[in-house]
Design an enzyme around this catalytic site. Sequence first.
Site, PDB file in Angstrom:
ATOM      1  CG  ASP A   1      -6.184   0.892  -1.155  1.00 46.57           C
ATOM      2  OD1 ASP A   1      -5.265   1.722  -1.044  1.00 46.57           O
ATOM      3  OD2 ASP A   1      -6.223  -0.191  -0.520  1.00 46.57           O
ATOM      4  NE  ARG A   2      -3.929   4.051   3.017  1.00 49.64           N
ATOM      5  CZ  ARG A   2      -3.405   4.202   4.212  1.00 49.64           C
ATOM      6  NH1 ARG A   2      -2.863   5.365   4.532  1.00 49.64           N
ATOM      7  NH2 ARG A   2      -3.382   3.223   5.081  1.00 49.64           N
TER       8      ARG A   2
ATOM      9  CE  LYS B   1      -7.644   2.123   2.038  1.00 52.24           C
ATOM     10  NZ  LYS B   1      -7.399   0.821   2.691  1.00 52.24           N
TER      11      LYS B   1
ATOM     12  CD  GLU C   1     -10.728   2.013   6.781  1.00 53.04           C
ATOM     13  OE1 GLU C   1     -10.482   1.458   7.859  1.00 53.04           O
ATOM     14  OE2 GLU C   1     -10.128   1.742   5.731  1.00 53.04           O
TER      15      GLU C   1
ATOM     16  CG  ASP D   1      -2.762   4.065  -1.606  1.00 54.41           C
ATOM     17  OD1 ASP D   1      -3.472   3.994  -2.631  1.00 54.41           O
ATOM     18  OD2 ASP D   1      -2.769   3.191  -0.723  1.00 54.41           O
TER      19      ASP D   1
ATOM     20  CG  ASP E   1      -2.858  -0.470  -2.530  1.00 53.16           C
ATOM     21  OD1 ASP E   1      -2.748   0.657  -2.033  1.00 53.16           O
ATOM     22  OD2 ASP E   1      -3.527  -1.383  -2.008  1.00 53.16           O
TER      23      ASP E   1
ATOM     24  CB  SER F   1      -0.959  -0.037   1.185  1.00 55.32           C
ATOM     25  OG  SER F   1      -1.837   1.054   1.119  1.00 55.32           O
ATOM     26  CG  HIS F   2       0.291   3.653   3.360  1.00 51.66           C
ATOM     27  ND1 HIS F   2      -0.592   2.621   3.513  1.00 51.66           N
ATOM     28  CD2 HIS F   2       0.837   3.870   4.565  1.00 51.66           C
ATOM     29  CE1 HIS F   2      -0.585   2.235   4.788  1.00 51.66           C
ATOM     30  NE2 HIS F   2       0.277   2.973   5.442  1.00 51.66           N
TER      31      HIS F   2
END
Length: 544
Positions: free
Chosen positions: A282-283, A377, A364, A278, A280, A113-114
């Site tokens: 999703d953010r 997300k 979130e 981010d 991947d 992720s991030h």
Amino acid sequence: MTIRKVETTPFSDQKPGTSGLRKAVTTFQQPHYLENFTQSIFDSLEAFQGQTLVVGGDGRYYNRQAIQTIIKMAAANGFGRVKVGHRGILSTPAASCVIRKYGAFGGIILSASHNPGGPNGDFGIKYNIGNGGPAPEKVTEAIFARTKSITEYRILDVPDINLDELGTSTVGDMVVEVIDSVADYQELLESLFDFDRIRQLLTGTNFRMCMDSMHAVTGPYATAIFEDRLGAPAGTVMNGVPLEDFGDGHPDPNLVYAHDLVEILFGDNAPDFGAASDGDGDRNMILGRNFFVTPSDSLAVLAANAQLVPGYKDGIAGIARSMPTSAAADRVADRLGIECYETPTGWKFFGNLLDAGKATLCGEESFGTGSNHVREKDGLWAVLFWLNILAVRQQSVEHIVREHWQLYGRNYYSRHDYEGVDSDRANTLVSKLRDMLPSLKGKPLGGYTVDYADDFSYTDPVDGSTSSKQGIRIGFTDGSRIVFRLSGTGTQGATLRVYLESYEPNIAKHNLDAQDALKPLIDIAEEVAQIRQYTGMDKPTVIT
Ligand code: G16
């Protein structure tokens, strides 16, 4: 076809965290490490013989090697087909979309992720189930149990497949299909948003946007959607080429790490709208000109304006937010007469609510927003949702958020992170707080009175499963809150997160800086948890 059975011994550190197994690349590069975890995933699943597995990742260092290994192991374990993203690329929401669209058995997503990437950065692997969402706790627990007793894994001795060419080939008896990473996902988004109207906005003379893909996975998606399909000028997407080390950056879309974008949106002659995503995809972070939208407010604004967006025009069934996320969305749900669910941190907790039709939008505080269109997300979905609202309302981001506060009141909100804390000391801080909880109720602290103090526990309304110890909450009689929890996604030491929230109904007091508005709560957090003493830090490493 020869299946090679390789003897192995367990690793003791393969417990999945908030979102899969995340470790340093060097940990994953140990012989058998990735293989053990992958075999443990397969051993925990039932009846997948002949079925389809989706595989892809965020393009970080080690993505390609891991994908080749997983494909050979999937073939040796009896999957019938693997759908893998072109060049190994699938954003997390795109993977969720592909799993759902093609009725795959599940998917493996390679991402941390991030977290930073590169040879000295982090890597990660997570398993998503057939609804397209992260494996629920009972599955991750079964995987972890298996990692502790594994003695053997199965793999085919075959050459690597060519990830750079679209098309179909075979690995043993299994079909491997290299798919376009963007097409299915883009088609889904086109079905939800008014692309014609957004196109008018982006090609008009009154509006400029800037999208920062942070050299991570959304580059190809954002370029295809915003520039090629929606007509935004070339260069609208910055840092749009995915790099294995994210250009040495930290692909976390917040005010600290997305500083390139923040400088543009808070600089002279700033564009009207800015967004970042981010590692991947999703953010998301949403910015207006000189204006930051907190993720908690973003969820509330999307929910309040959902009827303006074609995919949600008939209304939303419910909202779900993670416990530390502010209660701004609860106020919208109240007004709409729908339920707002409060879940533990982790997108996996939204899956049942979405599947059961109880929630339509989820969000979130950690820069995640999404809906029932996938089971993850979705960063670019959130950006398009905002653009659709802006295209219809023809007002600025700041105007829309301020008007929202006028109607609902403002939930001042901030998260203070203390990263890289010694794990033992962080655990001591938390257990001391836990011990203190029974004595806090009714107690005056600062100018506040404690209404409740507990360790959040959640019972899933769909399957009745419970998850306890999900974060320490100290709630005050005026609705303000302080929440403490340890991150489940870090890889070095512990990260203490302190979430601060206060509610301000008075419009005349909506112009404060969040840190100033929350100062009394920040002081109480220090008083009760002795953060400085336990972390050895006199201020947070990241404030969002
Ligand atoms: C993951 C989860 C999110 C969670 C976030 C932060 O996000 O999917 O649900 O909010 O971690 O978790 P923690 O506070 O435990 O670090 P991502 O984008 O890292 O996959």
